[in-house]
Every structure is written in structure tokens, then in C-alpha cells.
Design a protein around this motif. Structure first.
Motif, PDB file in Angstrom:
ATOM      1  N   ARG A   1       0.840  -1.205   0.000  1.00 33.11           N
ATOM      2  CA  ARG A   1       0.000   0.000   0.000  1.00 33.11           C
ATOM      3  C   ARG A   1       0.873   1.253   0.000  1.00 33.11           C
ATOM      4  O   ARG A   1       1.675   1.449   0.911  1.00 33.11           O
ATOM      5  CB  ARG A   1      -0.940  -0.011   1.205  1.00 33.11           C
TER       6      ARG A   1
ATOM      7  N   GLY B   1       0.969   5.515  -0.475  1.00 37.70           N
ATOM      8  CA  GLY B   1       0.307   6.808  -0.551  1.00 37.70           C
ATOM      9  C   GLY B   1       1.123   7.738  -1.434  1.00 37.70           C
ATOM     10  O   GLY B   1       2.351   7.806  -1.304  1.00 37.70           O
TER      11      GLY B   1
ATOM     12  N   CYS C   1      -2.559   1.846  -4.600  1.00 35.96           N
ATOM     13  CA  CYS C   1      -2.145   3.247  -4.542  1.00 35.96           C
ATOM     14  C   CYS C   1      -3.281   4.132  -4.049  1.00 35.96           C
ATOM     15  O   CYS C   1      -4.424   3.992  -4.482  1.00 35.96           O
ATOM     16  CB  CYS C   1      -1.693   3.731  -5.919  1.00 35.96           C
ATOM     17  N   HIS C   2      -2.943   5.053  -3.155  1.00 39.43           N
ATOM     18  CA  HIS C   2      -3.885   6.048  -2.654  1.00 39.43           C
ATOM     19  C   HIS C   2      -3.259   7.426  -2.850  1.00 39.43           C
ATOM     20  O   HIS C   2      -2.102   7.643  -2.488  1.00 39.43           O
ATOM     21  CB  HIS C   2      -4.185   5.837  -1.168  1.00 39.43           C
ATOM     22  N   GLU C   3      -4.016   8.358  -3.423  1.00 42.39           N
ATOM     23  CA  GLU C   3      -3.522   9.716  -3.642  1.00 42.39           C
ATOM     24  C   GLU C   3      -4.239  10.662  -2.698  1.00 42.39           C
ATOM     25  O   GLU C   3      -5.429  10.484  -2.403  1.00 42.39           O
ATOM     26  CB  GLU C   3      -3.743  10.150  -5.085  1.00 42.39           C
TER      27      GLU C   3
ATOM     28  N   LEU D   1      -2.062  11.402   4.290  1.00 42.22           N
ATOM     29  CA  LEU D   1      -1.323  10.174   3.992  1.00 42.22           C
ATOM     30  C   LEU D   1      -0.380   9.798   5.136  1.00 42.22           C
ATOM     31  O   LEU D   1      -0.226   8.621   5.464  1.00 42.22           O
ATOM     32  CB  LEU D   1      -0.528  10.343   2.691  1.00 42.22           C
TER      33      LEU D   1
ATOM     34  N   GLU E   1      -2.269   8.086   7.795  1.00 41.09           N
ATOM     35  CA  GLU E   1      -2.509   6.685   7.437  1.00 41.09           C
ATOM     36  C   GLU E   1      -1.250   5.845   7.637  1.00 41.09           C
ATOM     37  O   GLU E   1      -1.323   4.692   8.072  1.00 41.09           O
ATOM     38  CB  GLU E   1      -2.962   6.598   5.971  1.00 41.09           C
TER      39      GLU E   1
ATOM     40  N   LEU F   1      -0.602   2.256   5.482  1.00 39.49           N
ATOM     41  CA  LEU F   1       0.226   2.412   4.295  1.00 39.49           C
ATOM     42  C   LEU F   1       1.618   1.888   4.619  1.00 39.49           C
ATOM     43  O   LEU F   1       2.093   1.983   5.754  1.00 39.49           O
ATOM     44  CB  LEU F   1       0.321   3.887   3.876  1.00 39.49           C
TER      45      LEU F   1
END
Length: 296
Positions: free
Chosen positions: A94, A96, A124-126, A132, A135, A141
Motif C-alpha cells: 500500500r 500513498g 495506490c492512494h492519492e 497520507l 494513514e 500504508l
């Protein structure tokens, strides 16, 4: 050292209280407290101190936590590796990605992960960097990619790993580019598109323009670098991008580079919860970036 005691300590540190850790571990708070006392006795130092209704780590506790993170990360990697041998699905990785990082840069940084001998499932997290990092602190992440190191003063435990940096180049649609004479003087009085204020490179660009005594017409500011390039493609103004991406930007958007400056450089970082990188995917990203992507 009893690793079971270390695991209880690690869970309390992550949850912030003995009660929350006991619930997660399916034990009584008294049992958890007793096991941590045994660990502190074996180490010869307290690991927690009271903080309101909860607990916070002592200096020794923070040091122990950094080692515990690495120990249990290796444990997870071992279980994942053995699980794949039994045909289990690939473990998630994971990441960010700060919205200030150009999509092309993010892709080139993460692409080597798809070639790992032990496959992972890339997630993927934007978003904004502060969200972020929150997280990351909650272990949701494995890594954050950002255009700046971990901000000072933020109460998040993390470590910076610089991936590299690039000088900044300026681009424009062909017609506008042809009208550009000597760079950077040709930017004076001309339309310019800039990254949004959340971007670290924004202030550096403004300082450079002032130092060069240039006064372009700022016609647009964009948090999304791809949208800025789309406006540039349509001839709305000159725009900056990392020079390391010059070939890709020209090919993808049909624009031309008009010049670049060493005075403004954009850096990129991997921020992780571990001081010494042990996660194979993070190792692959950092090594590939330093060996092939950011080469002057």
C-alpha cells in the motif's frame, strides 16, 4: 527476550492503551500489563509513561518500537513468502502518493515493483500529504511518496529516504514555444501556468522568477500537474515540469521544451515507518530511483 511480550508491547504502542490492546489480543488488561512489566524487567528500563488516560512511549520505548516494527515486518514477509509457496494471493503493498507528485514520476518510481520475483499487489492512494502521513502512522500504508521530507513538528513517526531530484524545465505548445527567444527572458510578460501552493517547488519557482527579474502573467494555478500540462498542451501558457521527464512530457502532450534551470530543483522522497528499509518493494523502489531514474 520473549517475542510474545514484545508483540504485546508493540500492540499497546500502536493502539495507545492497554485496554485497546487487550481487546485486540483477546486478553485481559491485567495479563497485558503483566507481560509488558516482564519485558521492561528483562530490558531494564520502562517503555511507557502515563499520558492522560492513555500511555506514551519513553525514549527507550521509541527505540524499542523502531526495532519491533522491523522485527514484525520481517515476520510478515516470512509468512507472506511461505504463503505464496502454498498458492496464497500476493500480499498487498500500500502506497500513498502526495497529490503534489506528478503522475509520470509516481509511475516511474513504482513500476519496478511489478517486476519483483516475489509478486505484490500494488494498492495506490492519492491525497494530501498530512492525511497520507496519518494513514502511515496507523500502519494502513507501507510507504508515502512525497515532494518533501517529513515536515518538522508533525507528530508522526516516520523516516525520510531521498529518492533523487531533478532540475526544472519549461514547456509550451509548439506555436507558443516558437515565439520564445532567449530563455528565460522570453518568459517575461508571457502567460505562465504554475503548480498549486501545496507544491514544494512552487515557492522555489517564484523565488527564481524574482531573482531573474521576470514578471510573467500567471494565468493558472493547478494542484493537479496533469491538468496543468493539459492547459499547456492547449497553448494556454508555458509550464514547468521535472527535466527528468522532458522526453515523456514532449511525447505525451505534443509540447516542446524551451529551457531549463539548475537553480530550481524538485526532490522526491519515500517516507516509511522504518529507519532501515527492509520491505523488498520499498528497497526496489529506492534502488531503482537512485540507479536509473534520477541520474544527472
Amino acid at each position: 527476550m520473549n517475542l510474545k511480550h514484545l508483540h504485546y508491547f508493540w500492540t499497546v504502542a500502536r493502539t495507545g492503551s492497554v485496554a485497546a490492546a487487550a481487546e485486540r489480543l483477546h486478553l485481559t488488561p491485567q495479563t497485558v500489563s503483566a507481560q509488558i512489566k516482564l519485558l521492561e524487567g528483562s530490558l531494564g528500563t520502562p517503555l511507557f509513561q502515563a499520558a492522560g488516560r492513555g500511555l506514551k512511549l519513553t525514549e527507550a520505548g521509541r527505540l524499542a518500537m523502531s526495532y519491533a516494527d522491523e522485527i514484525f515486518a520481517l515476520s510478515d514477509a516470512l509468512k507472506a513468502s511461505l504463503g505464496r509457496q502454498r498458492g496464497a494471493p500476493a500480499p498487498p503493498f500500500r502506497v500513498g502518493i502526495s497529490d503534489a507528485v506528478a503522475k509520470n514520476i509516481a509511475y516511474r518510481l513504482l513500476a519496478p515493483v511489478t517486476q519483483l520475483p516475489e509478486p505484490v499487489r500494488l494498492i495506490c492512494h492519492e491525497g494530501k500529504l498530512d492525511r497520507l502521513l496519518a494513514e502511515l502512522a496507523l500502519h494502513r500504508l507501507d510507504m508515502v511518496v512525497a515532494d518533501r521530507p517529513l515536515p518538522s513538528g508533525i507528530r508522526v513517526r516516520g523516516f525520510n529516504h531521498k529518492l533523487g531530484e531533478s532540475e526544472i524545465a519549461f514547456f509550451a505548445a509548439p506555436r507558443l514555444a516558437r515565439s520564445c527567444g532567449k530563455f528565460p527572458a522570453c518568459l517575461n510578460g508571457r502567460p505562465l501556468l504554475l503548480p498549486g501552493e501545496d507544491s514544494t517547488v512552487r515557492s522555489r519557482l517564484e523565488q527564481w522568477l524574482e531573482a531573474e527579474r521576470l514578471s510573467p502573467r500567471i494565468v493558472g494555478e493547478f494542484d493537479d500537474a496533469a491538468l496543468m500540462k493539459a492547459f499547456g498542451q492547449a497553448g494556454q501558457g508555458f509550464f514547468p515540469a521535472p527535466a527528468v521527464l522532458a522526453g515523456e512530457v514532449e511525447a505525451q502532450y505534443g509540447v516542446r521544451e524551451v529551457g531549463r534551470t539548475e537553480a530550481v530543483r524538485e526532490a522526491f522522497y519515500a517516507i516509511t515507518g522504518e529507519r532501515r528499509i527492509t520491505h523488498p518493494a520499498v528497497l526496489t523502489i529506492t534502488e531503482a530511483a537512485r540507479d536509473s531514474l534520477f541520474i544527472d
